[in-house]
Every structure is written in C-alpha cells, then in structure tokens.
Design a protein around this motif. Structure first.
Motif, PDB file in Angstrom:
ATOM      1  N   ARG B  38       0.844  -1.339   0.104  1.00 55.26           N
ATOM      2  CA  ARG B  38       0.063  -0.024  -0.121  1.00 55.26           C
ATOM      3  C   ARG B  38       0.733   1.284   0.011  1.00 55.26           C
ATOM      4  NH1 ARG B  38      -2.618   2.941   4.285  1.00 55.26           N
ATOM      5  NH2 ARG B  38      -0.998   1.833   5.250  1.00 55.26           N
ATOM      6  N   GLN B  39       1.738   1.326   0.789  1.00 54.53           N
ATOM      7  CA  GLN B  39       2.609   2.357   0.951  1.00 54.53           C
ATOM      8  C   GLN B  39       3.345   2.661  -0.101  1.00 54.53           C
ATOM      9  OE1 GLN B  39       4.717   3.234   4.812  1.00 54.53           O
ATOM     10  NE2 GLN B  39       6.235   4.091   3.897  1.00 54.53           N
ATOM     11  N   ILE B  40       3.996   1.903  -0.851  1.00 55.72           N
ATOM     12  CA  ILE B  40       5.058   1.752  -1.855  1.00 55.72           C
ATOM     13  C   ILE B  40       4.243   2.063  -3.095  1.00 55.72           C
ATOM     14  CG2 ILE B  40       6.998   1.052  -3.165  1.00 55.72           C
ATOM     15  CD1 ILE B  40       7.605  -0.765  -0.908  1.00 55.72           C
ATOM     16  N   SER B  41       3.238   1.469  -3.164  1.00 52.43           N
ATOM     17  CA  SER B  41       2.540   1.943  -4.538  1.00 52.43           C
ATOM     18  C   SER B  41       1.709   3.160  -4.628  1.00 52.43           C
ATOM     19  CB  SER B  41       1.356   0.674  -4.863  1.00 52.43           C
ATOM     20  OG  SER B  41       0.376   0.735  -3.670  1.00 52.43           O
ATOM     21  N   GLN B  42       1.301   3.744  -3.214  1.00 46.28           N
ATOM     22  CA  GLN B  42       0.995   5.149  -3.207  1.00 46.28           C
ATOM     23  C   GLN B  42       2.031   6.201  -3.426  1.00 46.28           C
ATOM     24  OE1 GLN B  42      -1.300   5.514   0.164  1.00 46.28           O
ATOM     25  NE2 GLN B  42      -2.827   4.010  -0.484  1.00 46.28           N
ATOM     26  N   HIS B  43       3.128   5.734  -2.818  1.00 40.39           N
ATOM     27  CA  HIS B  43       4.421   6.653  -3.168  1.00 40.39           C
ATOM     28  C   HIS B  43       4.588   6.458  -4.726  1.00 40.39           C
ATOM     29  CE1 HIS B  43       8.321   7.755  -1.082  1.00 40.39           C
ATOM     30  NE2 HIS B  43       8.131   8.574  -2.200  1.00 40.39           N
ATOM     31  N   ALA B  44       4.512   5.443  -5.216  1.00 35.54           N
ATOM     32  CA  ALA B  44       4.963   5.698  -6.886  1.00 35.54           C
ATOM     33  C   ALA B  44       3.700   6.138  -7.463  1.00 35.54           C
ATOM     34  CB  ALA B  44       4.743   4.084  -7.312  1.00 35.54           C
ATOM     35  N   HIS B  45       2.514   6.219  -7.088  1.00 36.96           N
ATOM     36  CA  HIS B  45       1.446   6.908  -7.936  1.00 36.96           C
ATOM     37  C   HIS B  45       1.713   8.353  -7.686  1.00 36.96           C
ATOM     38  CE1 HIS B  45      -0.426   3.015  -8.732  1.00 36.96           C
ATOM     39  NE2 HIS B  45      -1.133   3.131  -7.614  1.00 36.96           N
ATOM     40  N   SER B  46       2.164   8.714  -6.587  1.00 32.37           N
ATOM     41  CA  SER B  46       2.359  10.188  -6.113  1.00 32.37           C
ATOM     42  C   SER B  46       3.473  10.740  -7.129  1.00 32.37           C
ATOM     43  CB  SER B  46       2.812  10.410  -4.758  1.00 32.37           C
ATOM     44  OG  SER B  46       1.974   9.829  -3.923  1.00 32.37           O
ATOM     45  N   GLU B  47       4.648  10.172  -7.197  1.00 37.45           N
ATOM     46  CA  GLU B  47       5.576  10.652  -8.118  1.00 37.45           C
ATOM     47  C   GLU B  47       4.967  10.747  -9.688  1.00 37.45           C
ATOM     48  OE1 GLU B  47       8.688  11.210  -7.240  1.00 37.45           O
ATOM     49  OE2 GLU B  47       8.875   9.999  -5.269  1.00 37.45           O
ATOM     50  N   VAL B  48       4.227   9.956  -9.918  1.00 35.92           N
ATOM     51  CA  VAL B  48       3.831   9.738 -11.488  1.00 35.92           C
ATOM     52  C   VAL B  48       2.651  10.955 -11.504  1.00 35.92           C
ATOM     53  CG1 VAL B  48       2.306   8.621 -13.320  1.00 35.92           C
ATOM     54  CG2 VAL B  48       4.422   7.513 -12.223  1.00 35.92           C
ATOM     55  N   ILE B  49       1.741  10.993 -10.716  1.00 36.79           N
ATOM     56  CA  ILE B  49       0.551  11.972 -10.523  1.00 36.79           C
ATOM     57  C   ILE B  49       1.248  13.449 -10.574  1.00 36.79           C
ATOM     58  CG2 ILE B  49      -1.459  13.084  -9.640  1.00 36.79           C
ATOM     59  CD1 ILE B  49      -2.085  10.003 -11.362  1.00 36.79           C
ATOM     60  N   GLY B  50       2.387  13.367  -9.769  1.00 38.00           N
ATOM     61  CA  GLY B  50       3.092  14.722  -9.384  1.00 38.00           C
ATOM     62  C   GLY B  50       3.674  15.256 -10.790  1.00 38.00           C
ATOM     63  N   MET B  51       3.665  14.621 -11.712  1.00 42.35           N
ATOM     64  CA  MET B  51       4.377  15.202 -13.005  1.00 42.35           C
ATOM     65  C   MET B  51       3.188  15.983 -13.711  1.00 42.35           C
ATOM     66  SD  MET B  51       5.605  11.552 -14.373  1.00 42.35           S
ATOM     67  CE  MET B  51       6.332  12.000 -15.964  1.00 42.35           C
ATOM     68  N   GLN B  52       1.935  15.835 -13.313  1.00 41.12           N
ATOM     69  CA  GLN B  52       0.927  16.585 -14.036  1.00 41.12           C
ATOM     70  C   GLN B  52       0.991  18.000 -13.748  1.00 41.12           C
ATOM     71  OE1 GLN B  52      -3.130  15.012 -14.452  1.00 41.12           O
ATOM     72  NE2 GLN B  52      -2.198  12.955 -14.395  1.00 41.12           N
ATOM     73  N   PRO B  53       1.038  18.416 -12.431  1.00 39.25           N
ATOM     74  CA  PRO B  53       0.881  19.879 -12.090  1.00 39.25           C
ATOM     75  C   PRO B  53       2.168  20.711 -12.528  1.00 39.25           C
ATOM     76  CG  PRO B  53       1.073  18.438 -10.230  1.00 39.25           C
ATOM     77  CD  PRO B  53       0.615  17.890 -11.127  1.00 39.25           C
ATOM     78  N   GLU B  54       3.248  19.913 -12.802  1.00 39.04           N
ATOM     79  CA  GLU B  54       4.592  20.697 -13.189  1.00 39.04           C
ATOM     80  C   GLU B  54       4.497  20.625 -14.797  1.00 39.04           C
ATOM     81  OE1 GLU B  54       7.472  18.348 -10.736  1.00 39.04           O
ATOM     82  OE2 GLU B  54       7.886  20.353  -9.872  1.00 39.04           O
ATOM     83  N   GLY B  55       4.045  19.733 -15.371  1.00 40.75           N
ATOM     84  CA  GLY B  55       3.811  19.460 -16.814  1.00 40.75           C
ATOM     85  C   GLY B  55       2.992  20.532 -17.616  1.00 40.75           C
ATOM     86  N   ASN B  56       2.114  21.044 -16.779  1.00 41.77           N
ATOM     87  CA  ASN B  56       1.298  22.182 -17.046  1.00 41.77           C
ATOM     88  C   ASN B  56       1.968  23.336 -17.352  1.00 41.77           C
ATOM     89  OD1 ASN B  56      -1.190  23.695 -17.124  1.00 41.77           O
ATOM     90  ND2 ASN B  56      -0.725  24.149 -14.804  1.00 41.77           N
ATOM     91  N   TRP B  57       3.375  23.600 -16.815  1.00 41.02           N
ATOM     92  CA  TRP B  57       4.153  24.660 -17.150  1.00 41.02           C
ATOM     93  C   TRP B  57       5.333  24.599 -18.205  1.00 41.02           C
ATOM     94  CZ3 TRP B  57       3.142  29.579 -16.394  1.00 41.02           C
ATOM     95  CH2 TRP B  57       1.847  29.919 -15.651  1.00 41.02           C
ATOM     96  N   ILE B  58       5.520  23.239 -18.779  1.00 39.06           N
ATOM     97  CA  ILE B  58       6.537  23.209 -19.720  1.00 39.06           C
ATOM     98  C   ILE B  58       6.709  24.064 -20.855  1.00 39.06           C
ATOM     99  CG2 ILE B  58       7.843  21.569 -21.086  1.00 39.06           C
ATOM    100  CD1 ILE B  58       7.047  19.204 -19.242  1.00 39.06           C
ATOM    101  N   ASN B  59       5.215  24.186 -21.574  1.00 38.83           N
ATOM    102  CA  ASN B  59       5.025  24.923 -22.634  1.00 38.83           C
ATOM    103  C   ASN B  59       5.328  26.522 -22.282  1.00 38.83           C
ATOM    104  OD1 ASN B  59       4.913  22.951 -24.256  1.00 38.83           O
ATOM    105  ND2 ASN B  59       2.584  22.617 -24.128  1.00 38.83           N
ATOM    106  N   ARG B  60       5.093  26.970 -20.833  1.00 37.23           N
ATOM    107  CA  ARG B  60       5.183  28.338 -20.698  1.00 37.23           C
ATOM    108  C   ARG B  60       6.183  28.683 -19.769  1.00 37.23           C
ATOM    109  NH1 ARG B  60      -0.396  28.538 -18.121  1.00 37.23           N
ATOM    110  NH2 ARG B  60      -0.007  26.473 -17.620  1.00 37.23           N
TER     111      ARG B  60
END
Ligand SMILES: [Fe+2]
Ligand SMILES: [Fe+2]
Lengths: 95, 314
Positions: B38-60
C-alpha cells in the motif's frame, strides 16, 4: 488481469571501465533493445554508467534465504584461506 | 498460528530489531507485506501523478534554461515512480494491478497533487515546499526495513537534491523581482504552505497505521516529527528571500527548540483525500487518457516481441 507492461528485466550497470557490473534495479520491456533503452533512460541519466547488462528476471536463479547456513557457513571457519593465518619468521621482507 | 509461524515471526522481528534489511525472498508477516504494498504503490502513484501539475508549465516556462530544468525534473519524477513500482512488484503485486487500483480510486496518491499550479511561481513553490517536504520524508525512509524500498529511496534522495534547489531559486528570483513578481511568489507560498504541511499526514495521535509501521521499521519517524523538521528548516529559507509564511501562530519556542505552529485544517485534508480537492478528477482522468492513448504502442511492442520470437524459432 491482462499483461500489457512487457516482462521484467534486471539491470546491471558498470559505472567505470574495469569495475564490476552492479545490480541497479529492474525495468519492464518487451524486447532486448527496448530493455537496454529503458535501462539507459532510468538508471544512467547522470552519467552513472558506461556499460549496461539487462537480464530477463525469470532467467536469474537465486539462492534461498533458508539455505544460507548450508551454503555459506562452510566458508566462514577456514581462516587458513586468509594470509593473516600464517606466521612469518622475523626479518623476512616483501612477503 | 502454528509453532512454525511463531518462530518465523520471531526471526523476522529479531532481524528488524538489529536493523537487518528484509529482502523479497525472506519470510514476512502478511500485514507487513500488505502495508508495504500500500505504502510503496501510493508513493509510486504520487511521483507519477505529481508530473501533471508541473507538466502544466513546460510549454510556458519563462526561459530555455527554465524549460530544460523543468523537463529534467519531471523526467526524474517519472523515474522515481518506476523505481517504486519495481520495489512494490518484488512483493508480488503486478504493475497492471497497481495501475488498475489507481484508475479505480482504490489506491491514493499524495493529496498535494490535487491542487492546481496557477502561475509560474507555483512551480517554484512546488519545488521548494513539495519536494522539500518529500525529501524530509524520503531521507527518513532511506532507513526503512524493506531492502528494495530502502535502495530505491537512496537513489531517489540523490536525485531530489536538485529539485528543491531549482524551486527555491525560482522563488528567490521572483521575490527579488518587480513588486508584482514578489506578490506572485508570496501568493504561491500562501496557497502551498498548508497543503505541504498536510503532506506528512494526520497527527500521530490520529494516525491508525503508525503503530505497526514504526514497530516493523517501515517508517522510521512519526508524521509529527517529520512535519516539525520540515517547518524548522523552511522558516529560515523563507526569511532569507523576504517571504512570509502564512501562519500567524508560527513562533520560535526556545524551550522546545522548535517552531510552534497553527492548527492544520484537517477538514480540508479529508475532503481532498475523499476526492473533493480542486483537481482530483482531472488528475485521474488525465492519467487514464494517457494510458488509453498509449495502448497501441504497448500492443505494437508486444506484437513485435512475438514476431521476433517466431523468427528465432524458424
Ligand atoms: Fe520524486
Ligand atoms: Fe522531486
């Protein structure tokens, strides 16, 4: 559940010429070439490697933790396999 | 429980007590395995989902330098997700199952990524505060009792050190910029401060899973200890760049040798965990869509591998 992620490979990286390959972790890939590329992308983004081995995980044969004693204990008590076991005569040099 | 299992449990706990790592093929209690998955998979998901708010600014991104740095940082986060998925797989769960749990909302990821990144300063605040909080947690987890998790954490911590610095650099630059830029930086700090505090989870007195996790050394320090460490480190950094932490109760406590701080809004915390944050739906929808759109690539790769296998047989 449907298997869509490719099989598991173990990744070994040689960090410098003349050093042994060390286990770095694992990756998923569907073929050898993809395995090398994925390993490169995942484990050598900062110049950590100059060589990569990838091995399908199911090809690795591993010892069992329960066999630890029978496998390794025989190697523990043979101190005569170490150079410090031997008495050298006083005054002998370069030995 | 039969004698045998009691003995196995005793051996297991003895190993833990002397800080020996548990390895995938070692015997472990089911509850230990479950907690880790549970802990490791949630940690993994966090790393991956965490790319979205940052990816939002690559083009800008405001400069080519900023863009290169942000791309490198986000690529690292993808890598962190993969290290962690691999570590979880050693416990007997498949990558497909984990993705399925994420898509069906059975697995959580860090609440913090359900907040939007509205301005460029938010990218600074994310690096400085979100990665900063994650680092405090991850440094502690380097000493976790499960070998593959520990080794993943050590690798991740090495890579994280630039993440926080790049975020703090953005904040420092904006804080020294025009009044509007400084205001933007302060606004980002205002919005990300409290959610970052919540990243450490509920107070110890309110954290049902902590007992076993600490006893078996999956976690090495409690939520409150880690949160306090993060606060103590961060206040000085805010002062240096002339920004104000949005907590009127924040005050150095000479006696404790720590900062006192205000009450966290736990109602907000539980609302976001239960799906009512500003971006919960968007994050999962986006992940599902990307996964669906990648289907043909996976199918083509598998078909190619199959064809090669046929050819070597001929
Ligand atoms: Fe990360
Ligand atoms: Fe990071």
């Amino acid at each position: 559940m449907e298997h869509t992620q490719g099989k598991l490979w173990e990744v070994f990286i040689q960090s410098k010429n003349n050093l042994p390959y060390k286990h770095a972790g694992s990756i998923h890939a569907t073929d050898k070439e993809m395995a090398i590329q994925n390993a490169r992308d995942l484990y050598t983004r900062r110049g950590e490697g100059r060589g990569i081995w990838v091995v399908p995980s199911d090809c690795i044969v591993a010892s069992n933790p329960e066999d630890e004693e029978s496998l390794f204990d025989p190697g523990v008590d043979k101190i005569y396999r170490h150079p410090t076991f031997y008495h050298m005569p006083d005054g002998a040099e370069n030995i | 429980m039969n004698m045998n299992e009691e003995e196995l449990l005793r051996n297991f706990e003895e190993k833990i007590d002397v800080d020996q790592k548990i390895e995938p093929r070692d015997w472990m209690p089911e509850a230990y395995r479950k907690h880790l998955i549970r802990q490791i998979s949630q940690h993994a998901h966090s790393e991956v989902i965490g790319m979205q708010p940052e990816g939002n600014w690559i083009n800008r991104a405001p400069s080519l330098r900023a863009k290169m740095v942000l791309l490198a940082k986000i690529q690292d986060e993808a890598g962190h997700g993969l290290y962690l998925y691999s570590a979880a797989e050693t416990l007997g769960i498949s990558r497909e199952e984990m993705l399925d749990q994420l898509h069906t909302l059975k697995a959580k990821y860090s609440n913090i990524f359900n907040y939007p990144t509205l301005t460029w300063a938010d990218i600074g605040a994310v690096g400085w505060l979100v990665d900063g909080a994650a680092i405090v947690n991850q440094v502690s987890l380097q000493r976790t009792s499960y070998g593959p998790y520990s080794r993943g954490m050590i690798r991740i911590c090495k890579e994280e050190s630039f993440h926080q610095r790049q975020g703090y650099e953005i904040m420092a630059q904006m804080a020294q910029g025009t009044p509007e830029q400084k205001e933007m930086a302060q606004d980002a700090l205002n919005r990300f401060w409290w959610p970052s505090m919540m990243m450490f989870g509920p107070h110890d007195s309110n954290s049902p899973n902590t007992g076993n996790a600490l006893r078996w050394r999956i976690k090495r320090e409690s939520n409150d200890t880690l949160r306090q460490r993060f606060i103590d480190k961060t206040v000085q950094q805010a002062n240096v760049i002339g920004l104000t932490i949005p907590d009127p109760d924040l005050k150095w406590n000479e006696e404790r040798g720590h900062y006192d701080f205000g009450e966290i809004n736990w109602e907000e915390f539980y609302a976001v965990i239960n799906g009512n944050g500003p971006c919960n739906k968007e994050r999962i929808d986006h992940h599902k869509k990307a996964h669906e759109e990648g289907r043909w690539v996976r199918e083509a790769a598998l078909a190619y591998a199959e064809k090669q296998k046929q050819e070597t047989l001929v």
